[in-house]
Design a protein around this motif. Structure first.
Motif, PDB file in Angstrom:
ATOM      1  N   TYR A 125      38.774  33.965 -40.708  1.00 12.33           N
ATOM      2  CA  TYR A 125      37.357  33.838 -40.389  1.00 12.33           C
ATOM      3  C   TYR A 125      36.559  34.602 -41.433  1.00 12.33           C
ATOM      4  O   TYR A 125      37.069  35.554 -42.037  1.00 12.33           O
ATOM      5  CB  TYR A 125      37.067  34.398 -38.997  1.00 12.33           C
ATOM      6  CG  TYR A 125      37.743  33.606 -37.900  1.00 12.33           C
ATOM      7  CD1 TYR A 125      37.274  32.323 -37.568  1.00 12.33           C
ATOM      8  CD2 TYR A 125      38.816  34.130 -37.204  1.00 12.33           C
ATOM      9  CE1 TYR A 125      37.888  31.605 -36.568  1.00 12.33           C
ATOM     10  CE2 TYR A 125      39.438  33.402 -36.201  1.00 12.33           C
ATOM     11  CZ  TYR A 125      38.966  32.127 -35.884  1.00 12.33           C
ATOM     12  OH  TYR A 125      39.575  31.409 -34.912  1.00 12.33           O
ATOM     13  N   GLU A 143      36.490  38.406 -41.124  1.00  9.91           N
ATOM     14  CA  GLU A 143      37.745  39.059 -41.494  1.00  9.91           C
ATOM     15  C   GLU A 143      37.837  39.217 -43.006  1.00  9.91           C
ATOM     16  O   GLU A 143      38.257  40.269 -43.515  1.00  9.91           O
ATOM     17  CB  GLU A 143      38.934  38.233 -40.989  1.00  9.91           C
ATOM     18  CG  GLU A 143      39.048  38.252 -39.479  1.00  9.91           C
ATOM     19  CD  GLU A 143      40.087  37.260 -38.965  1.00  9.91           C
ATOM     20  OE1 GLU A 143      40.346  37.272 -37.758  1.00  9.91           O
ATOM     21  OE2 GLU A 143      40.619  36.465 -39.781  1.00  9.91           O
ATOM     22  N   VAL A 195      40.117  49.731 -42.681  1.00 12.45           N
ATOM     23  CA  VAL A 195      41.473  49.593 -42.145  1.00 12.45           C
ATOM     24  C   VAL A 195      41.414  49.640 -40.622  1.00 12.45           C
ATOM     25  O   VAL A 195      42.063  48.851 -39.926  1.00 12.45           O
ATOM     26  CB  VAL A 195      42.396  50.690 -42.708  1.00 12.45           C
ATOM     27  CG1 VAL A 195      43.740  50.687 -41.999  1.00 12.45           C
ATOM     28  CG2 VAL A 195      42.594  50.502 -44.195  1.00 12.45           C
ATOM     29  N   VAL A 208      40.427  46.358 -39.344  1.00  9.70           N
ATOM     30  CA  VAL A 208      41.553  45.411 -39.346  1.00  9.70           C
ATOM     31  C   VAL A 208      42.377  45.604 -38.079  1.00  9.70           C
ATOM     32  O   VAL A 208      42.775  44.643 -37.409  1.00  9.70           O
ATOM     33  CB  VAL A 208      42.425  45.594 -40.603  1.00  9.70           C
ATOM     34  CG1 VAL A 208      43.695  44.760 -40.503  1.00  9.70           C
ATOM     35  CG2 VAL A 208      41.655  45.223 -41.846  1.00  9.70           C
ATOM     36  N   PHE A 209      42.613  46.854 -37.705  1.00 10.34           N
ATOM     37  CA  PHE A 209      43.384  47.127 -36.495  1.00 10.34           C
ATOM     38  C   PHE A 209      42.668  46.570 -35.269  1.00 10.34           C
ATOM     39  O   PHE A 209      43.288  45.995 -34.367  1.00 10.34           O
ATOM     40  CB  PHE A 209      43.608  48.635 -36.322  1.00 10.34           C
ATOM     41  CG  PHE A 209      44.525  49.242 -37.349  1.00 10.34           C
ATOM     42  CD1 PHE A 209      45.558  48.479 -37.908  1.00 10.34           C
ATOM     43  CD2 PHE A 209      44.371  50.554 -37.768  1.00 10.34           C
ATOM     44  CE1 PHE A 209      46.412  49.033 -38.849  1.00 10.34           C
ATOM     45  CE2 PHE A 209      45.215  51.105 -38.706  1.00 10.34           C
ATOM     46  CZ  PHE A 209      46.239  50.347 -39.260  1.00 10.34           C
ATOM     47  N   LEU A 227      40.566  44.045 -35.169  1.00  7.14           N
ATOM     48  CA  LEU A 227      40.552  42.585 -35.196  1.00  7.14           C
ATOM     49  C   LEU A 227      41.898  41.992 -34.810  1.00  7.14           C
ATOM     50  O   LEU A 227      41.969  40.907 -34.260  1.00  7.14           O
ATOM     51  CB  LEU A 227      40.162  42.087 -36.593  1.00  7.14           C
ATOM     52  CG  LEU A 227      38.703  42.328 -36.984  1.00  7.14           C
ATOM     53  CD1 LEU A 227      38.492  41.950 -38.441  1.00  7.14           C
ATOM     54  CD2 LEU A 227      37.791  41.490 -36.093  1.00  7.14           C
ATOM     55  N   PHE A 228      42.975  42.744 -35.113  1.00  4.25           N
ATOM     56  CA  PHE A 228      44.284  42.138 -34.879  1.00  4.25           C
ATOM     57  C   PHE A 228      45.068  42.861 -33.793  1.00  4.25           C
ATOM     58  O   PHE A 228      46.219  43.263 -33.962  1.00  4.25           O
ATOM     59  CB  PHE A 228      45.069  42.039 -36.190  1.00  4.25           C
ATOM     60  CG  PHE A 228      44.415  41.100 -37.151  1.00  4.25           C
ATOM     61  CD1 PHE A 228      44.571  39.714 -37.004  1.00  4.25           C
ATOM     62  CD2 PHE A 228      43.590  41.563 -38.153  1.00  4.25           C
ATOM     63  CE1 PHE A 228      43.931  38.842 -37.865  1.00  4.25           C
ATOM     64  CE2 PHE A 228      42.967  40.692 -39.019  1.00  4.25           C
ATOM     65  CZ  PHE A 228      43.118  39.322 -38.871  1.00  4.25           C
ATOM     66  N   SER A 229      44.423  43.062 -32.656  1.00  5.42           N
ATOM     67  CA  SER A 229      45.093  43.458 -31.415  1.00  5.42           C
ATOM     68  C   SER A 229      45.814  44.795 -31.481  1.00  5.42           C
ATOM     69  O   SER A 229      46.913  44.924 -30.953  1.00  5.42           O
ATOM     70  CB  SER A 229      46.113  42.398 -30.974  1.00  5.42           C
ATOM     71  OG  SER A 229      45.645  41.123 -31.216  1.00  5.42           O
ATOM     72  N   ALA A 230      45.245  45.788 -32.169  1.00  2.00           N
ATOM     73  CA  ALA A 230      45.890  47.098 -32.159  1.00  2.00           C
ATOM     74  C   ALA A 230      44.862  48.164 -31.800  1.00  2.00           C
ATOM     75  O   ALA A 230      44.465  48.964 -32.645  1.00  2.00           O
ATOM     76  CB  ALA A 230      46.531  47.383 -33.505  1.00  2.00           C
ATOM     77  N   PRO A 231      44.417  48.206 -30.544  1.00  6.40           N
ATOM     78  CA  PRO A 231      43.373  49.155 -30.162  1.00  6.40           C
ATOM     79  C   PRO A 231      43.795  50.613 -30.348  1.00  6.40           C
ATOM     80  O   PRO A 231      42.999  51.434 -30.813  1.00  6.40           O
ATOM     81  CB  PRO A 231      43.137  48.838 -28.686  1.00  6.40           C
ATOM     82  CG  PRO A 231      44.346  48.111 -28.235  1.00  6.40           C
ATOM     83  CD  PRO A 231      44.842  47.370 -29.415  1.00  6.40           C
TER      84      PRO A 231
END
Lengths: 115, 775
Positions: B594, B597, B631, B634-635, B637-641
C-alpha cells in the motif's frame, strides 16, 4: 511489501557498515544503532509479513482464529531490541569515558592500552 | 598391570611427599616400584617362553574403540624388562648423583612419570593409547632435558628435542589413522595378522611414510639425528636412561612392532636399511669429532639406533636375531657407559676426555667397569657386544639389495665405534694423572652399583650367550619370525664377519692412536658440517617466527576497520559465491504494498542515509531517531504490537540518552581520505546488496514446518496466556529472558561503574569543555 523492505534493509546495512568503518568513534556508535535496527528488521521480515493478525488469543478461546503473524521472530526481536539498548548505552558511556581520558576521537590513535 | 602403570603415575605425583619423609633415600625407596613390577613380569616368563602373548583387556572409551589393553609378548616383555630394570638402577644412581640437589623431588616426579609412560608405550595394544603414551614420553623427555632450566643451552636443547619428536608425533598420528582405516582395527594384535591386506592397500606408501617419519624422529635417525646429542644437556641419569636405553628406542620398538604388519616390501626394506646404515656411519663419524664424553656416547647411540633400524629393514630371521642381541647388548653397555660418564663428570668436574688422564689410580673400580662396558661397545670377545656385532655383520653381508653400500657403511661404523670405545674407556683412565677442576675420588657405591651390574651382565651373557636363546626366540616370534631355531654362540668359526672384525680392530686402534691429529683435520670440515640438518631446523624455526610476525602485522594490526573489512570481504566472498553459483535468489517476488507502507519504508531509508551524511551530531541523532520510529511503524503495520511498544520506548530512551551525553562527545570530524571513503563505500554497498539478495532467496525459498505452530497452539492451554509473544518470552523461552536480564544488569553495572569512576577521580580527569553545536 517484503521485496521493498528487503531493499530497505540492504540500504540500512550498507549505511550501518559504512558508519562503522569510520575512524571517528561517535560515528561508530551511530553505525551500531543502525546495525541493530537493520538486524532486527531482517529477522522480522524473513519470517514473512502478516497484516492485521497480531499473535493474540481472544478471551474464552484456546487458539487464535484465522491467520496470525508468526510469534517466534517477534519474541526474538523483542529480546534483541532490549539487548541492543543495553549494548548501546554501554558503548555510549564507554566512548565518553575514552574521550575524556584519551582526548582522541580517532580510532587509529587508540591502538594500545597506554594512554 | 594397567592399574600398576596408572598407579605409577600417582606415585610419581607423590614423590615430593615421599621426599619429605625419606629425604635423600627417596630414590632408593622409589626404585622399589620398578623392581616390584619387574618381578611380576619375570613371573610371566613361562608364558612368554612358550611363545604366547598375554592380552590384558581394559575398555577405556568403548564408544571410540579405544582400549587400555596391554599386549605382552616376547618383544614388549623384553622392552618392559629393560625399562624397569635400567629404571631401577638409574633411580639408585640418581640418589648419589643428585645428592642434596634442591630440585630432586621434581626430577623424581618426571622420571617416574617417564618410566610409566614408556612402559605404557611398549605394552599398549591400542594405537590411540600407544600414541598417548608416545607423546607423554616426548613431554617428560622435554622436562628432563630442560631440568637445568636456568641454563639457556639446556632450554634450547629441550625445545629442539620436543619440536622434533612432537613434530614426528603428528606424522605418526596421521600414520596411525591411515593404518587403522586400512586395517579396520585399532588393535596392534589384530593388525599384525592382517599384514597382506595392509601391504596391498592403496594407502600403504603414505601410511608407511608417516609412520617412518614418526619413528625416525623419535629414534634420531638421519636427518633427525641432531636432537639427540643436544639432549645431552640433561643430567646424566637422564641421558643414561631416556637417551640411550629406553625412549630413543621407542621408534625402533614401533618399527619392530609393525614389522609383521608392514614389513617385507621393497619400500620398507630399502628405506629402513639404507636410512639405518647411513645413520650408523654418520653417527660414528660425528662421534669421533667430539671430546665431550657425553656427546661421544650420544653419537655412538645414534650409530646403534641406525644399526637396529637397518637390521629391521633387512628383516630376515637372522637379522631379527641380530636385532634382539644387539638391542640387549646396547642397552646394557650404553647404560653402563653413560653412568660411568656421569661418575667422571661428577668426580672430576669436566666432561672433556682430553682433560682427564690416569684416573685408574684414584678410581680403579670405575676403571674396570668402564673397560668391560667399552669392550662390549667395541664388540670384543667375550662380551655380549661381540655376539651382537658378529650377527649384525653377518646379516649385513647377507643383504640382497645395495649390499656394497650397506656393508661399506657398516664397516666404517664398526671401526669408528671401536675408536669411540677406546677413547671413552681408556683415555680418561690411563696415562699420567692430570689435574681436573675437582679432585677425583672413587665413586660412591650407589653410583657404581648400576654400571657394575650392567657391565657384569654384558660379560655374563657374552660368556654364556646360550642362556638368551629362549628370550630371542620369544622376541622374534613377536616380530613375525616363528619356528626359527636360535643358537647364540661366541665362536662362529673363522668366517667373513670375523675377518671384518679384525680389520676394523686394526683400523679402530689406528684412529684411536691418531685421534688428536685426526680431530684437527676434521675441524676443517666444520663449515661444511654447519650446513647439516640442524641448520635446516634452525632456519625452519626462524622462518616460522618470521611468518608469525608477518601475519600478526598483517592481521592483528590494531585497526578495527581492517578487522571489519577482512571479515566482511570473507563473508562477501563465501556467501556471494553461494548466492551466485548455488542458490540464485528468486527476484520475482510480487511487490504488493500500500502507498502508506511504501512511505514508511522510504522514511526509514531516508533516516539511515541522512544519519550518514549529516555533519552535525544532533542532526545525525535526529535522523537515527526518524529511522527508529519508522521501524516501530513497520511493526505496527505488520501485526507486532509488542514490538512496536518496545521499539518506541527504547527509541525514546536512546534519544534521551544521546542528547544527554552528546555534548560531552567530540564533534564529527572528517578523518579518512577520499580513497578510504570510496573503499568503505564499496565494501558497505556490496554488503548491503548481499543482504538484500539473501533476503530475496529466503523470501522466495521453500518454507519449512514452523516451530511457531506448536507455540501458537499451546500458548493458552499450557502457558495460560493470551498474548503468545509474552508467553514465549516468560514461559517457553524463560531461561533466555533470564539471561537477557543478566546482560542488561551487567551493562547497567558497567555504565554505573564508569560514571562513578569519573565522579571519584573528577579532580584529576580533565572534563571536556562544553561545546556549542553549530551544525
Amino acid at each position: 511489501m517484503e521485496p521493498l523492505l528487503a531493499i530497505a534493509i540492504g540500504i540500512l546495512f550498507a549505511a550501518a557498515i559504512y558508519m562503522m568503518l569510520r575512524r571517528s568513534i561517535v560515528k561508530l556508535v551511530i553505525g551500531l544503532m543502525l546495525l541493530s535496527n537493520a538486524a532486527n528488521l531482517l529477522i522480522f521480515v524473513s519470517a514473512g509479513l502478516t497484516r492485521g493478525g497480531p499473535p493474540l488469543v481472544p478471551q474464552g478461546l484456546t487458539a487464535p482464529q484465522g491467520t496470525v503473524a508468526d510469534p517466534l521472530p517477534q519474541a526474538l526481536v523483542l529480546t534483541a531490541i532490549v539487548i541492543a539498548f543495553g549494548v548501546l548505552s554501554f558503548a555510549v558511556v564507554l566512548v565518553r569515558r575514552a574521550w575524556e581520558i584519551v582526548r582522541a576521537d580517532d580510532l587509529d590513535r587508540m591502538r594500545d592500552t597506554d594512554t | 598391570m594397567q592399574l600398576a602403570v596408572l598407579g605409577g603415575f600417582v606415585v610419581a605425583g607423590m614423590a615430593p611427599l615421599l621426599h619429605r619423609w625419606f629425604g635423600a633415600r627417596t630414590p632408593l625407596v622409589l626404585s622399589l616400584l620398578p623392581a616390584s613390577m619387574m618381578i611380576w613380569l619375570l613371573g610371566l616368563w613361562p608364558v612368554i617362553a612358550s611363545g604366547e602373548a598375554v592380552l590384558l583387556e581394559w575398555a577405556w572409551v568403548p564408544g571410540l574403540d579405544i582400549t587400555l589393553t596391554f599386549l605382552i609378548d616376547g618383544l614388549s616383555w623384553l622392552f618392559a624388562l629393560l625399562i624397569l630394570g635400567i629404571g631401577a638402577l638409574v633411580l639408585v644412581y640418581t640418589g648419589d648423583y643428585l645428592h642434596g640437589h634442591q630440585d630432586l623431588p621434581r626430577f623424581l616426579v618426571v622420571l617416574i612419570a617417564f618410566m610409566m609412560s614408556m612402559l605404557g608405550l611398549v605394552l599398549s595394544d591400542n594405537l590411540v593409547t600407544l600414541f598417548v603414551f608416545w607423546e607423554l614420553t616426548s613431554i617428560t623427555s622435554f622436562l628432563l632435558i630442560g631440568f637445568h632450566h636456568g641454563d639457556l643451552s639446556a632450554r634450547k636443547a629441550a625445545q629442539q628435542g620436543l619440536y622434533v619428536t612432537a613434530g614426528g608425533g603428528l606424522a605418526l598420528l596421521a600414520g596411525f589413522v591411515m593404518l587403522a582405516q586400512a586395517g579396520g582395527s585399532w588393535s596392534l594384535a589384530e593388525l599384525t595378522m592382517r599384514g597382506d591386506a595392509l601391504r596391498s592397500h592403496a594407502l600403504y606408501l603414505p601410511m608407511l611414510f608417516c609412520l617412518l617419519v614418526g619413528a625416525f624422529t623419535k629414534s634420531a635417525q638421519f636427518p633427525f639425528h641432531f636432537w639427540l646429542p643436544s639432549a645431552m644437556a640433561a643430567p646424566t641419569p637422564v641421558s643414561a636412561y631416556l637417551h640411550s636405553a629406553t625412549m630413543v628406542k621407542a621408534g625402533v620398538f614401533l618399527l619392530a612392532r609393525l614389522h609383521p604388519a608392514l614389513g617385507g616390501t621393497d619400500a620398507w626394506t630399502l628405506s629402513l636399511s639404507l636410512v639405518g646404515a647411513f645413520t650408523m656411519a654418520t653417527g660414528a663419524f660425528l662421534a669421533i669429532q667430539h671430546t665431550n664424553i657425553k656427546k661421544l656416547l650420544a653419537y655412538s647411540t645414534v650409530m646403534a639406533l641406525g644399526t637396529l633400524t637397518m637390521l629391521l629393514g633387512l628383516g630376515t630371521p637372522e637379522a631379527l636375531v641380530a636385532f634382539v642381541a644387539f638391542l640387549l647388548a646396547h642397552s646394557l653397555y650404553k647404560g653402563a657407559l653413560f653412568m660411568v660418564a656421569g661418575i667422571l663428570d661428577h668426580e672430576t668436574g669436566t666432561k672433556d676426555v682430553t682433560h682427564m688422564g690416569g684416573l685408574r689410580h684414584v678410581m680403579p673400580r670405575t676403571a674396570v667397569v668402564a673397560a668391560v662396558a667399552a669392550l662390549s661397545l667395541a664388540g670384543m670377545p667375550p662380551l655380549l657386544g661381540f655376539v651382537g656385532k658378529e650377527l649384525m655383520l653377518e646379516s649385513a653381508l647377507a643383504a640382497t639389495q645395495y649390499r656394497v653400500v650397506i656393508v661399506g657403511l657398516t664397516s666404517v661404523a664398526a671401526f669408528l665405534t671401536l675408536a669411540v670405545a677406546a677413547i671413552v674407556a681408556f683415555r680418561p683412565f690411563y696415562g699420567a694423572l692430570r689435574r681436573t677442576p675437582r679432585t677425583p675420588h672413587e665413586a660412591p657405591p650407589g653410583m657404581l652399583a648400576g654400571p657394575a651390574l650392567l657391565a657384569g651382565l654384558s660379560l655374563l651373557f657374552g660368556l654364556a650367550p646360550g642362556w638368551l636363546d629362549g628370550l630371542v626366540v620369544a622376541t622374534i616370534a613377536g616380530l613375525g619370525a616363528t619356528d626359527h631355531d636360535v643358537h647364540l654362540a661366541l665362536w662362529h668359526g673363522i668366517n667373513l664377519p670375523l675377518v671384518l672384525s679384525l680389520v676394523s680392530l686394526a683400523l679402530g686402534l689406528m684412529v684411536w692412536r691418531r685421534w688428536d691429529r685426526l680431530r684437527a683435520h676434521l675441524a676443517r670440515l666444520r663449515p661444511f658440517m654447519a650446513r647439516g640438518p640442524e641448520a635446516g631446523y634452525e632456519a625452519l624455526m626462524a622462518g616460522m617466527v618470521a611468518a608469525a610476525e608477518w601475519q600478526t602485522r598483517m592481521l592483528q594490526n590494531g585497526h578495527i576497520r581492517n578487522y571489519l573489512i577482512v571479515t566482511l570481504l570473507t563473508l562477501l566472498g563465501l556467501v556471494g559465491h553461494a548466492l551466485l553459483f548455488r542458490h540464485a535468489p528468486n527476484l520475482n517476488v510480487p511487490v504488493a504494498a500500500y502507498p502508506h507502507e511504501a512511505v514508511v519504508a522510504g522514511l526509514m531509508v531516508a533516516g539511515a542515509v541522512a544519519a550518514c551524511v549529516m555533519r552535525s551530531r544532533l542532526a545525525a541523532v535526529a535522523a537515527v531517531g526518524i529511522m527508529g520510529f519508522s521501524v516501530a511503524l513497520v511493526f505496527v503495520l505488520f501485526s507486532a504490537p509488542d514490538l512496536a511498544i518496545t521499539q518506541l520506548l527504547v527509541e525514546t530512551l536512546t534519544v534521551i540518552l544521546l542528547v544527554l551525553v552528546l555534548f560531552r562527545l567530540p564533534r564529527f570530524a572528517t578523518l579518512s581520505t577520499p580513497t578510504e571513503r570510496a573503499r568503505d563505500l564499496v565494501v558497505a554497498g556490496l554488503s548491503g546488496i548481499m543482504i538484500t539478495l539473501l533476503m530475496f532467496s529466503v523470501l522466495g525459498g521453500e518454507r519449512l514446518p514452523r516451530i511457531s505452530d506448536f507455540l501458537v497452539a499451546n500458548s493458552q492451554p499450557q502457558g495460560h496466556g493470551h498474548n503468545i509473544v509474552n508467553v514465549i518470552l516468560v514461559d517457553f523461552r524463560a531461561l533466555d529472558t533470564l539471561g537477557e536480564m543478566f546482560v542488561l544488569a551487567l551493562a547497567a553495572i558497567g555504565v554505573l561503574a564508569m560514571l562513578r569512576f569519573h565522579a571519584e577521580s573528577g579532580g584529576t580527569a580533565p572534563t571536556p569543555p562544553r561545546e556549542s553545536e553549530n551544525g
